[in-house]
Scaffold this motif. Structure first.
Motif, PDB file in Angstrom:
ATOM      1  N   HIS A 386      42.295  60.181  81.049  1.00  0.00           N
ATOM      2  CA  HIS A 386      41.468  59.586  80.000  1.00  0.00           C
ATOM      3  C   HIS A 386      41.576  60.459  78.743  1.00  0.00           C
ATOM      4  CE1 HIS A 386      39.641  56.739  82.800  1.00  0.00           C
ATOM      5  NE2 HIS A 386      39.586  57.752  83.656  1.00  0.00           N
ATOM      6  N   ILE A 387      41.965  59.831  77.625  1.00  0.00           N
ATOM      7  CA  ILE A 387      42.146  60.534  76.353  1.00  0.00           C
ATOM      8  C   ILE A 387      41.190  59.943  75.321  1.00  0.00           C
ATOM      9  CG2 ILE A 387      43.808  61.280  74.611  1.00  0.00           C
ATOM     10  CD1 ILE A 387      46.044  60.620  76.549  1.00  0.00           C
ATOM     11  N   ARG A 388      40.469  60.817  74.599  1.00  0.00           N
ATOM     12  CA  ARG A 388      39.570  60.409  73.512  1.00  0.00           C
ATOM     13  C   ARG A 388      40.042  61.069  72.214  1.00  0.00           C
ATOM     14  NH1 ARG A 388      34.149  58.934  74.606  1.00  0.00           N
ATOM     15  NH2 ARG A 388      33.524  60.259  72.831  1.00  0.00           N
ATOM     16  N   ILE A 389      40.349  60.243  71.223  1.00  0.00           N
ATOM     17  CA  ILE A 389      40.727  60.750  69.899  1.00  0.00           C
ATOM     18  C   ILE A 389      39.702  60.215  68.906  1.00  0.00           C
ATOM     19  CG2 ILE A 389      42.521  60.892  68.147  1.00  0.00           C
ATOM     20  CD1 ILE A 389      43.567  59.666  71.504  1.00  0.00           C
ATOM     21  N   GLU A 390      38.964  61.094  68.235  1.00  0.00           N
ATOM     22  CA  GLU A 390      37.931  60.663  67.302  1.00  0.00           C
ATOM     23  C   GLU A 390      37.961  61.535  66.050  1.00  0.00           C
ATOM     24  OE1 GLU A 390      34.015  61.154  68.989  1.00  0.00           O
ATOM     25  OE2 GLU A 390      34.740  62.724  70.344  1.00  0.00           O
ATOM     26  N   ASP A 391      37.453  60.954  64.945  1.00  0.00           N
ATOM     27  CA  ASP A 391      37.431  61.676  63.673  1.00  0.00           C
ATOM     28  C   ASP A 391      36.093  61.423  62.980  1.00  0.00           C
ATOM     29  OD1 ASP A 391      37.666  59.362  61.657  1.00  0.00           O
ATOM     30  OD2 ASP A 391      39.372  58.971  63.005  1.00  0.00           O
ATOM     31  N   ILE A 433      51.261  51.781  75.664  1.00  0.00           N
ATOM     32  CA  ILE A 433      50.279  52.103  76.715  1.00  0.00           C
ATOM     33  C   ILE A 433      50.215  50.977  77.731  1.00  0.00           C
ATOM     34  CG2 ILE A 433      47.816  52.468  77.138  1.00  0.00           C
ATOM     35  CD1 ILE A 433      47.750  53.968  74.461  1.00  0.00           C
ATOM     36  N   ARG A 434      50.277  49.735  77.265  1.00  0.00           N
ATOM     37  CA  ARG A 434      50.240  48.611  78.198  1.00  0.00           C
ATOM     38  C   ARG A 434      51.466  48.611  79.090  1.00  0.00           C
ATOM     39  NH1 ARG A 434      52.180  43.936  76.792  1.00  0.00           N
ATOM     40  NH2 ARG A 434      51.834  44.388  74.569  1.00  0.00           N
ATOM     41  N   GLN A 435      52.637  48.988  78.544  1.00  0.00           N
ATOM     42  CA  GLN A 435      53.847  49.047  79.364  1.00  0.00           C
ATOM     43  C   GLN A 435      53.769  50.137  80.432  1.00  0.00           C
ATOM     44  OE1 GLN A 435      57.709  48.779  77.304  1.00  0.00           O
ATOM     45  NE2 GLN A 435      56.550  48.225  75.470  1.00  0.00           N
ATOM     46  N   HIS A 436      52.888  51.094  80.250  1.00  0.00           N
ATOM     47  CA  HIS A 436      52.683  52.145  81.255  1.00  0.00           C
ATOM     48  C   HIS A 436      51.468  51.847  82.131  1.00  0.00           C
ATOM     49  CE1 HIS A 436      55.416  54.271  78.513  1.00  0.00           C
ATOM     50  NE2 HIS A 436      55.717  55.037  79.542  1.00  0.00           N
ATOM     51  N   ASN A 437      51.073  50.562  82.152  1.00  0.00           N
ATOM     52  CA  ASN A 437      49.972  50.102  83.005  1.00  0.00           C
ATOM     53  C   ASN A 437      48.653  50.787  82.627  1.00  0.00           C
ATOM     54  OD1 ASN A 437      49.181  48.331  85.073  1.00  0.00           O
ATOM     55  ND2 ASN A 437      49.071  50.005  86.560  1.00  0.00           N
ATOM     56  N   GLY A 438      48.497  51.096  81.348  1.00  0.00           N
ATOM     57  CA  GLY A 438      47.269  51.720  80.881  1.00  0.00           C
ATOM     58  C   GLY A 438      46.462  50.777  80.015  1.00  0.00           C
ATOM     59  N   SER A 439      45.433  51.308  79.379  1.00  0.00           N
ATOM     60  CA  SER A 439      44.570  50.513  78.510  1.00  0.00           C
ATOM     61  C   SER A 439      44.163  51.365  77.315  1.00  0.00           C
ATOM     62  CB  SER A 439      43.325  50.026  79.262  1.00  0.00           C
ATOM     63  OG  SER A 439      42.548  51.128  79.710  1.00  0.00           O
ATOM     64  N   VAL A 440      43.858  50.691  76.197  1.00  0.00           N
ATOM     65  CA  VAL A 440      43.424  51.382  74.979  1.00  0.00           C
ATOM     66  C   VAL A 440      42.335  50.540  74.328  1.00  0.00           C
ATOM     67  CG1 VAL A 440      45.249  50.291  73.604  1.00  0.00           C
ATOM     68  CG2 VAL A 440      44.177  52.402  72.805  1.00  0.00           C
ATOM     69  N   SER A 441      41.338  51.198  73.775  1.00  0.00           N
ATOM     70  CA  SER A 441      40.239  50.508  73.118  1.00  0.00           C
ATOM     71  C   SER A 441      39.737  51.351  71.954  1.00  0.00           C
ATOM     72  CB  SER A 441      39.093  50.229  74.102  1.00  0.00           C
ATOM     73  OG  SER A 441      38.566  51.452  74.604  1.00  0.00           O
ATOM     74  N   GLU A 453      40.054  55.338  72.724  1.00  0.00           N
ATOM     75  CA  GLU A 453      40.074  55.806  74.120  1.00  0.00           C
ATOM     76  C   GLU A 453      41.281  55.209  74.834  1.00  0.00           C
ATOM     77  OE1 GLU A 453      35.834  56.499  75.861  1.00  0.00           O
ATOM     78  OE2 GLU A 453      35.759  54.606  74.712  1.00  0.00           O
ATOM     79  N   VAL A 454      42.037  56.073  75.502  1.00  0.00           N
ATOM     80  CA  VAL A 454      43.261  55.670  76.212  1.00  0.00           C
ATOM     81  C   VAL A 454      43.104  56.053  77.679  1.00  0.00           C
ATOM     82  CG1 VAL A 454      45.748  55.998  76.407  1.00  0.00           C
ATOM     83  CG2 VAL A 454      44.666  55.974  74.147  1.00  0.00           C
ATOM     84  N   SER A 455      43.532  55.171  78.551  1.00  0.00           N
ATOM     85  CA  SER A 455      43.516  55.454  79.994  1.00  0.00           C
ATOM     86  C   SER A 455      44.903  55.146  80.556  1.00  0.00           C
ATOM     87  CB  SER A 455      42.464  54.602  80.710  1.00  0.00           C
ATOM     88  OG  SER A 455      42.484  54.840  82.098  1.00  0.00           O
ATOM     89  N   LEU A 456      45.469  56.123  81.287  1.00  0.00           N
ATOM     90  CA  LEU A 456      46.809  55.986  81.863  1.00  0.00           C
ATOM     91  C   LEU A 456      46.797  56.415  83.324  1.00  0.00           C
ATOM     92  CD1 LEU A 456      48.859  57.545  78.933  1.00  0.00           C
ATOM     93  CD2 LEU A 456      48.998  55.156  79.661  1.00  0.00           C
ATOM     94  N   PRO A 457      47.486  55.689  84.203  1.00  0.00           N
ATOM     95  CA  PRO A 457      47.558  56.108  85.614  1.00  0.00           C
ATOM     96  C   PRO A 457      48.464  57.321  85.781  1.00  0.00           C
ATOM     97  CG  PRO A 457      48.926  54.176  85.268  1.00  0.00           C
ATOM     98  CD  PRO A 457      48.197  54.415  83.978  1.00  0.00           C
ATOM     99  N   LEU A 458      48.012  58.281  86.583  1.00  0.00           N
ATOM    100  CA  LEU A 458      48.780  59.501  86.820  1.00  0.00           C
ATOM    101  C   LEU A 458      49.649  59.351  88.065  1.00  0.00           C
ATOM    102  CD1 LEU A 458      46.010  62.164  86.092  1.00  0.00           C
ATOM    103  CD2 LEU A 458      47.997  61.652  84.659  1.00  0.00           C
TER     104      LEU A 458
END
Length: 461
Positions: A386-391, A433-441, A453-458
């Motif tokens: 889970h990745i969070r990028i905020e400004d 991200i979608r091609q890596h079976n992940g999600s972004v919002s 927020e990005v979520s990727l399977p490990l």
């Protein structure tokens, strides 16, 4: 004669089921017939031994000895140092009345009389188990001038007591047969589940973006073999479709560059002849944006072509550590601070260039639009990253948060008005991200700006 090989799944299930049922029925019907407590014919070797015992009694009694002493002597000879082989001898008249017996304590008269009543044919000796004594009936014997019947008992150690309990309790017998057949059924379940598990793993790989055929799916029963062949054909068809789509995008981008080049040349000639004007400046600005857009499309297509075939396991640190270090340096040059958390020591199956570009787009956007602070936080949870990028910039209006990942979409606020962006950066990120079976919002950050927020399977460890 060689039996045909059963390759059908239902055929195997049907054959094994009925074979198991046959074993159960055979055991339930046949095992009780082996109960030694049932009256049965004497086996030929045992019958021969009994006849020899009878002949010895007749021979020794004819020598003038008393019948009791003759029986005792024969029992002592039969012992031979082994109590289990010691005989028990019983003599009755032709009417079944007991006249001479040995060791009444070992074998009661009641049991003997019960056995005598079962005699149907004195000329056809049989045997029956009473407790631990196998009693054989009856042997005609000549003692003096009288015809009598000889019953011979032998200490019997078979079968074990637990078998007798099974014979006495049909439910226990059925349970024992089921316990014996269970390993066969477990093997059947295991054998049938293996092709299904291979198919499941192949489907999981496709879900993770790894479009690879698996020859092992085309083995086994006909049903699973056909399903495996269809699955591999589907994977090949998806591969071809993705490749055609990506090459089409690349070809279109290349073709657009030719008229764009002619357009800019015409604008330059017009400027040289007529001098600078607002209209020509606007044409030049739009041509530059179009060139940037085509460049982004070419970048996207070059990263996507055949990337679904070239996945590899990469540590997270090798993907993003250097990238984030460069971003921190760029932020410092702009008078801003980029806070980066520790990168988890895990790996991910990915196309490295595409995934690096995805995170780079988000982080550089945050740096560009922040006031002075950006945060990048990474954590692993439930086999996912889970990745969070905020400004702390101006952010994006709530009604436009769901639209910023659309291709060519540009936010109406000042966040995008002065950037000169093409509207493809976040679209490339979302696609990668979608091609890596992940999600972004996207949402509003507590810092005041934008939170992505990005979520990727490990890769499972």
């Amino acid at each position: 004669m060689k039996l045909p090989k059963i390759t059908s799944l239902y055929g195997r299930i049907f054959a094994i089921f009925w074979f198991t049922m046959f074993l159960v029925i055979l055991a339930v019907l046949a095992l009780p017939r082996l109960d030694p407590r049932l009256t049965k014919d004497i086996s030929p070797p045992h019958y021969s031994d009994m006849l020899q015992t009878r002949d010895r009694i007749e021979q020794e009694f004819s020598g003038g000895k008393e019948l009791h002493s003759v029986i005792d002597e024969i029992e002592r000879r039969s012992k031979r140092g082994n109590e289990d082989n010691k005989l028990r001898l019983y003599i009755t008249d032709l009417d079944g009345e007991v006249q001479v017996w040995s060791r009444r304590s070992d074998f009661t008269l009641r049991m003997l009389r019960n056995f005598v009543t079962r005699v149907e044919d004195p000329l056809k000796p049989q045997q029956k188990l009473y407790g631990k004594i196998m009693l054989s009936e009856p042997f005609p014997i000549k003692l003096g001038d009288e015809d009598r019947l000889l019953y011979i008992g032998v200490k019997w150690n078979e079968p074990p007591s637990f078998l007798l309990q099974l014979f006495d309790h049909p439910f226990r017998l059925l349970l024992a047969v089921m316990l014996v057949s269970t390993p066969l059924l477990l093997w059947l379940a295991w054998a049938l589940s293996q092709p299904a598990r291979r198919l499941e793993k192949a489907a999981q790989r496709v879900a993770q973006g790894v479009f690879e055929t698996d020859p092992s799916l085309e083995k086994g029963t006909s049903e699973f073999r056909q399903a495996g062949e269809s699955f591999n054909q589907m994977v090949e068809a998806v591969n071809d479709m993705i490749c055609r789509q990506q090459r089409l995008l690349s070809d279109i981008s290349h073709e657009l560059r030719s008229p764009l080049t002619r357009l800019r040349m015409a604008q330059a000639l017009a400027t040289r002849k007529q001098g600078e004007s607002t209209e020509l400046t606007r044409i030049d600005t739009e041509a530059q944006r179009l060139e940037q857009m085509i460049g982004k499309l070419l970048e996207l297509s070059s990263m996507q072509v055949d990337n679904h075939k070239n996945r590899e396991a990469q540590p997270l640190s090798s993907l993003w550590e250097e990238l984030l270090t460069d971003c921190q340096f760029e932020a410092e040059q702009m008078g801003k601070v980029l806070h980066v958390s520790a990168i988890p020591e895990r790996s991910i199956v990915c196309y490295p260039q595409l995934l690096m570009s995805a995170l780079e787009n988000i982080v550089r956007n945050a740096i560009s639009y922040s006031k002075d602070e950006i945060r990048v936080d990474m954590r692993e949870e439930a086999e996912a990253l889970h990745i969070r990028i905020e400004d702390n910039g101006e952010g994006v209006p709530d009604e436009e948060l769901e639209s910023i990942f659309r291709p060519f979409y540009r936010v109406s606020t000042a966040r995008d008005r002065h950037s000169g962006g093409t509207g493809l950066g976040l679209a490339i990120t979302e696609s990668a991200i979608r091609q890596h079976n992940g999600s972004v919002s996207a949402s509003r950050s507590e810092m005041g700006g934008l939170l992505v927020e990005v979520s990727l399977p490990l890769l499972q460890s």
